[in-house]
Design an enzyme around this catalytic site. Structure first.
Site, PDB file in Angstrom:
ATOM      1  N   GLY A 184       2.633   1.997  10.767  1.00 39.59           N
ATOM      2  CA  GLY A 184       3.630   3.065  10.640  1.00 39.59           C
ATOM      3  C   GLY A 184       4.355   3.393  11.930  1.00 39.59           C
ATOM      4  N   GLU A 199      -5.449  -4.930  10.281  1.00 42.44           N
ATOM      5  CA  GLU A 199      -4.386  -3.971  10.559  1.00 42.44           C
ATOM      6  C   GLU A 199      -4.656  -3.244  11.878  1.00 42.44           C
ATOM      7  OE1 GLU A 199      -2.325  -2.734   6.634  1.00 42.44           O
ATOM      8  OE2 GLU A 199      -4.017  -1.412   6.932  1.00 42.44           O
ATOM      9  N   GLY A 255       2.877  -1.275   4.213  1.00 41.06           N
ATOM     10  CA  GLY A 255       2.980   0.146   3.899  1.00 41.06           C
ATOM     11  C   GLY A 255       4.416   0.526   3.601  1.00 41.06           C
ATOM     12  N   GLY A 256       5.085   1.096   4.591  1.00 41.74           N
ATOM     13  CA  GLY A 256       6.438   1.630   4.428  1.00 41.74           C
ATOM     14  C   GLY A 256       7.402   0.724   3.678  1.00 41.74           C
ATOM     15  N   GLU A 267      -6.771   4.771   7.654  1.00 42.29           N
ATOM     16  CA  GLU A 267      -6.499   6.192   7.379  1.00 42.29           C
ATOM     17  C   GLU A 267      -7.678   6.836   6.655  1.00 42.29           C
ATOM     18  OE1 GLU A 267      -2.737   5.443   5.472  1.00 42.29           O
ATOM     19  OE2 GLU A 267      -1.947   4.813   7.413  1.00 42.29           O
ATOM     20  N   HIS A 283      -9.453   1.462   4.498  1.00 44.48           N
ATOM     21  CA  HIS A 283      -8.210   1.546   5.278  1.00 44.48           C
ATOM     22  C   HIS A 283      -8.441   2.459   6.489  1.00 44.48           C
ATOM     23  CE1 HIS A 283      -4.093   2.505   6.409  1.00 44.48           C
ATOM     24  NE2 HIS A 283      -3.763   1.379   5.804  1.00 44.48           N
ATOM     25  N   SER A 307       3.421  -2.446  10.163  1.00 48.14           N
ATOM     26  CA  SER A 307       4.865  -2.549  10.372  1.00 48.14           C
ATOM     27  C   SER A 307       5.454  -3.900   9.967  1.00 48.14           C
ATOM     28  CB  SER A 307       5.222  -2.218  11.825  1.00 48.14           C
ATOM     29  OG  SER A 307       4.850  -0.885  12.127  1.00 48.14           O
ATOM     30  N   ASN A 355       0.884  -1.165   0.000  1.00 52.10           N
ATOM     31  CA  ASN A 355       0.000   0.000   0.000  1.00 52.10           C
ATOM     32  C   ASN A 355       0.916   1.207   0.000  1.00 52.10           C
ATOM     33  OD1 ASN A 355      -1.729   2.094   0.485  1.00 52.10           O
ATOM     34  ND2 ASN A 355      -2.392   1.406   2.519  1.00 52.10           N
ATOM     35  N   TRP A 356       1.001   1.862  -1.156  1.00 50.48           N
ATOM     36  CA  TRP A 356       1.944   2.981  -1.283  1.00 50.48           C
ATOM     37  C   TRP A 356       1.454   4.232  -0.550  1.00 50.48           C
ATOM     38  CZ3 TRP A 356       4.136   3.304  -6.982  1.00 50.48           C
ATOM     39  CH2 TRP A 356       4.844   2.124  -7.270  1.00 50.48           C
ATOM     40  N   LYS A 357       0.174   4.262  -0.195  1.00 51.89           N
ATOM     41  CA  LYS A 357      -0.420   5.442   0.450  1.00 51.89           C
ATOM     42  C   LYS A 357      -0.178   6.683  -0.435  1.00 51.89           C
ATOM     43  CE  LYS A 357      -0.064   3.079   4.807  1.00 51.89           C
ATOM     44  NZ  LYS A 357       0.034   3.139   6.243  1.00 51.89           N
TER      45      LYS A 357
HETATM   46  P1  13P Z   1       3.086   0.123   7.615  1.00 52.12           P
HETATM   47  O1  13P Z   1       3.552  -1.179   7.002  1.00 52.12           O
HETATM   48  O2  13P Z   1       3.872   1.298   7.140  1.00 52.12           O
HETATM   49  O3  13P Z   1       2.983   0.027   9.101  1.00 52.12           O
HETATM   50  O4  13P Z   1       1.612   0.376   7.059  1.00 52.12           O
HETATM   51  C1  13P Z   1       0.669  -0.622   7.167  1.00 52.12           C
HETATM   52  C2  13P Z   1      -0.525  -0.238   6.389  1.00 52.12           C
HETATM   53  O5  13P Z   1      -1.271   0.644   6.763  1.00 52.12           O
HETATM   54  C3  13P Z   1      -0.763  -0.942   5.122  1.00 52.12           C
HETATM   55  O6  13P Z   1      -2.030  -0.671   4.637  1.00 52.12           O
END
Ligand code: 13P
Length: 250
Positions: free
Chosen positions: A173, A167, A234-235, A97, A95, A213, A10-12
């Site tokens: 994050g 999640e 994510g990251g 967010e 998600h 994470s 997930n590149w956000k």
């Molecule tokens: P991180 O892997 O950066 O913690 O993000 C997780 C996430 O929200 C994937 O959708």
């Protein structure tokens, strides 16, 4: 039949279109693993260039969101038909967010899930508790509520094809990955909830990811759990590390 793992990035809100092409080209050789489904969920503006760059590889390009209406006066939104026309097969729905910053609710998540299935898109449906909810011991109750509403009016046949991403919000994050036991416990509870809503066959078929994470070092143990069928990353999906995550079994 064993469930095929699905590992999605997930590149956000990261990567311009040209950076997206560069990243896909860098990761292409690193994520070659036909034993798992590999998905890069990218910002809407990156979908077409990323799709072009990923051609001929095992990378599926997915979306991070979509709207639940077909078309019309919804400035700034992306319709399911637009995604399908661009070649998208997977779309992240709900998600945390989006729930936190863009007022998405279990009800809008349900509308989006139904609309995604109408267009043969596979939704990656997100759920997860806050730290307070975990500390107060209401995690499972809360997740069950999110799942039950997300799947309202979804048929068993559709549900079997869905992907759920568990999640925990406190693990996103933060570098604070849930323990393997915590992740497995909730993913198992989600599968049991699906069995209650539908039946055992649907629960056995549905794929449940862990997200929060995930790193190259935590992935192998997480993905080895009975009810964890991959990850939503994510990251680490923006880095060469994603190659090691996708090849966790090598
Ligand atoms: P991180 O892997 O950066 O913690 O993000 C997780 C996430 O929200 C994937 O959708």
């Amino acid at each position: 039949m064993a469930r095929k793992k699905i590992i999605a990035g997930n590149w956000k809100m990261n990567m311009t279109p040209s950076q997206a092409v560069e990243l896909v080209n860098t990761l292409k050789p690193l994520v070659a693993n036909d034993e798992v489904d590999v998905v890069f969920c990218v910002p809407a503006i990156d979908i077409i260039p990323a799709m072009e760059a990923a051609k001929g590889s095992n990378i599926n390009i997915g979306a991070e969101n979509m709207y639940f209406e077909e078309k019309g006066a919804f400035t700034g939104e992306i319709s399911p038909e637009m995604l399908v026309d661009a070649g998208v097969k997977y779309v992240i729905i709900g998600h945390s967010e989006r729930r936190e910053y863009f007022a998405e609710t279990d009800e809008t998540v349900n509308k989006k899930v139904l609309k995604a299935f109408e267009h043969d898109l596979t939704p990656i449906i997100c759920c997860g508790e806050t730290l307070t909810q975990r500390e107060q011991g209401v995690t499972i109750d809360f997740i069950r509520q999110q799942i039950k509403i997300a799947f309202l009016n979804v048929t068993a046949e559709q549900a079997a094809k869905a992907v759920i991403a568990y999640e925990p919000i406190w693990a996103i994050g933060t570098g604070k990955v849930a323990t393997t036991e915590q992740a497995q416990e909730v993913c198992k509870a989600i599968r049991e909830c699906i069995a209650e809503i539908y039946d055992d066959a649907t629960a056995e078929a549905i794929r449940i990811q862990y997200g929060g994470s995930v790193s190259a070092s935590s992935a192998p143990e997480l993905f080895a759990q009975a009810d964890i069928d991959g990850g939503l990353v994510g990251g680490a999906s923006l880095k060469p590390d994603f190659g090691a995550i996708v090849n966790y079994n090598k």
